[in-house]
Design a protein around this motif. Structure first.
Motif, PDB file in Angstrom:
ATOM      1  N   VAL A  37       0.854  -1.181   0.000  1.00 59.50           N
ATOM      2  CA  VAL A  37       0.000   0.000   0.000  1.00 59.50           C
ATOM      3  C   VAL A  37       0.892   1.233   0.000  1.00 59.50           C
ATOM      4  O   VAL A  37       1.987   1.223   0.564  1.00 59.50           O
ATOM      5  N   ARG A  38       0.404   2.294  -0.667  1.00 55.56           N
ATOM      6  CA  ARG A  38       1.189   3.537  -0.747  1.00 55.56           C
ATOM      7  C   ARG A  38       0.551   4.614   0.111  1.00 55.56           C
ATOM      8  O   ARG A  38      -0.654   4.854   0.048  1.00 55.56           O
ATOM      9  N   LYS A  39       1.382   5.247   0.922  1.00 62.14           N
ATOM     10  CA  LYS A  39       0.938   6.382   1.721  1.00 62.14           C
ATOM     11  C   LYS A  39       0.635   7.561   0.797  1.00 62.14           C
ATOM     12  O   LYS A  39       1.341   7.787  -0.183  1.00 62.14           O
ATOM     13  N   SER A  40      -0.387   8.318   1.124  1.00 58.78           N
ATOM     14  CA  SER A  40      -0.757   9.478   0.312  1.00 58.78           C
ATOM     15  C   SER A  40       0.202  10.637   0.581  1.00 58.78           C
ATOM     16  O   SER A  40       0.986  10.618   1.534  1.00 58.78           O
ATOM     17  N   ASP A  43       0.117  12.068   4.122  1.00 64.48           N
ATOM     18  CA  ASP A  43       0.585  11.316   5.292  1.00 64.48           C
ATOM     19  C   ASP A  43       1.616  12.161   6.040  1.00 64.48           C
ATOM     20  O   ASP A  43       2.572  12.662   5.440  1.00 64.48           O
ATOM     21  N   TRP A  50       5.870   3.347   0.393  1.00 63.02           N
ATOM     22  CA  TRP A  50       5.126   2.099   0.366  1.00 63.02           C
ATOM     23  C   TRP A  50       5.326   1.305   1.650  1.00 63.02           C
ATOM     24  O   TRP A  50       6.370   1.416   2.296  1.00 63.02           O
ATOM     25  N   GLU A  76      -8.106  -1.320   5.450  1.00 58.91           N
ATOM     26  CA  GLU A  76      -7.153  -0.662   4.553  1.00 58.91           C
ATOM     27  C   GLU A  76      -7.268  -1.101   3.105  1.00 58.91           C
ATOM     28  O   GLU A  76      -7.109  -0.281   2.210  1.00 58.91           O
ATOM     29  N   LEU A 123      -9.399   0.442  -1.725  1.00 61.18           N
ATOM     30  CA  LEU A 123      -9.141   1.378  -0.623  1.00 61.18           C
ATOM     31  C   LEU A 123     -10.436   1.980  -0.076  1.00 61.18           C
ATOM     32  O   LEU A 123     -10.391   2.877   0.753  1.00 61.18           O
ATOM     33  N   GLN A 126     -11.128   2.358   4.029  1.00 59.35           N
ATOM     34  CA  GLN A 126     -10.211   3.033   4.949  1.00 59.35           C
ATOM     35  C   GLN A 126     -10.820   4.300   5.542  1.00 59.35           C
ATOM     36  O   GLN A 126     -11.739   4.886   4.977  1.00 59.35           O
ATOM     37  N   ASP A 130      -5.798   6.644   7.761  1.00 58.17           N
ATOM     38  CA  ASP A 130      -4.925   5.661   7.123  1.00 58.17           C
ATOM     39  C   ASP A 130      -3.984   6.302   6.115  1.00 58.17           C
ATOM     40  O   ASP A 130      -2.896   5.801   5.865  1.00 58.17           O
ATOM     41  N   LEU A 132      -3.873   6.433   2.803  1.00 59.03           N
ATOM     42  CA  LEU A 132      -3.435   5.572   1.709  1.00 59.03           C
ATOM     43  C   LEU A 132      -4.053   6.061   0.404  1.00 59.03           C
ATOM     44  O   LEU A 132      -5.214   6.459   0.373  1.00 59.03           O
ATOM     45  N   CYS A 135      -2.633   0.837  -3.903  1.00 59.67           N
ATOM     46  CA  CYS A 135      -2.185  -0.491  -3.502  1.00 59.67           C
ATOM     47  C   CYS A 135      -1.809  -1.243  -4.771  1.00 59.67           C
ATOM     48  O   CYS A 135      -2.298  -0.939  -5.860  1.00 59.67           O
TER      49      CYS A 135
END
Length: 164
Positions: A37-40, A43, A50, A76, A123, A126, A130, A132, A135
């Motif tokens: 999963v990739r953080k936005s 974040d 990731w 998530e 996603l 979530q 989160d 995110l 993904c």
């Protein structure tokens, strides 16, 4: 070291307050691919990096550790999983945004292998915390090309060393 009377301020009271929390991360593999999963960009700690799905235990809500990892993965990435055994323990520190000024959170985490019961990651479940925005099912041999959050890197090495 001089003794301290009960109830009196001691040498440890000058230290930064630390809150202890527990987390689990799910290493979900299907067809030789690991779900990342990739953080936005929003974040606050690791924007655009990731990691694997998972999060911190909700003491009042999670019935047990298997329930906890199932809930985190569902929230998530919308997958149902069958939790497997932990294979790695580690920790990290982060600012305690809801605690006293200068406080920290010490997160102790367990990495677990999980078997996917469903495969259509989304996603949509979530919550905003989160952070995110993506993904991907990544071939195990390509994971080295992803910018992982720093605390996950040694865990990923341990996982890949035994994933073959």
């Amino acid at each position: 070291m001089p003794s301290v009377e009960a109830g009196a301020a001691g040498p440890l009271t000058a230290l930064t307050p630390i809150t202890l929390q527990f987390a689990q991360k799910a290493f979900i593999v299907s067809g030789g691919r690991l779900l990342l999963v990739r953080k936005s960009a929003s974040d606050p700690f690791h924007p655009r990096r990731w990691e694997v799905p998972g999060g911190r235990l909700e003491v009042e809500a999670d019935l047990d550790l298997d329930d906890h990892i199932r809930r985190e993965v569902w929230e998530e990435v919308g997958l149902k999983v069958d939790p497997g055994p932990p294979f790695h323990l580690w920790q990290w520190f982060m600012p305690d945004r809801g605690g006293p000024p200068g406080g920290q959170v010490r997160v102790v985490a367990a990495a677990r292998r999980c078997r996917p019961v469903t495969l259509d990651a989304t996603l949509g479940n979530q919550d905003a915390g989160d952070h995110l925005d993506g993904c991907a099912w990544v071939p195990l041999g390509e994971i080295g090309g992803y910018d992982l959050i720093p605390s996950l890197r040694p865990v990923m090495r341990a996982f890949l060393a035994t994933a073959g």
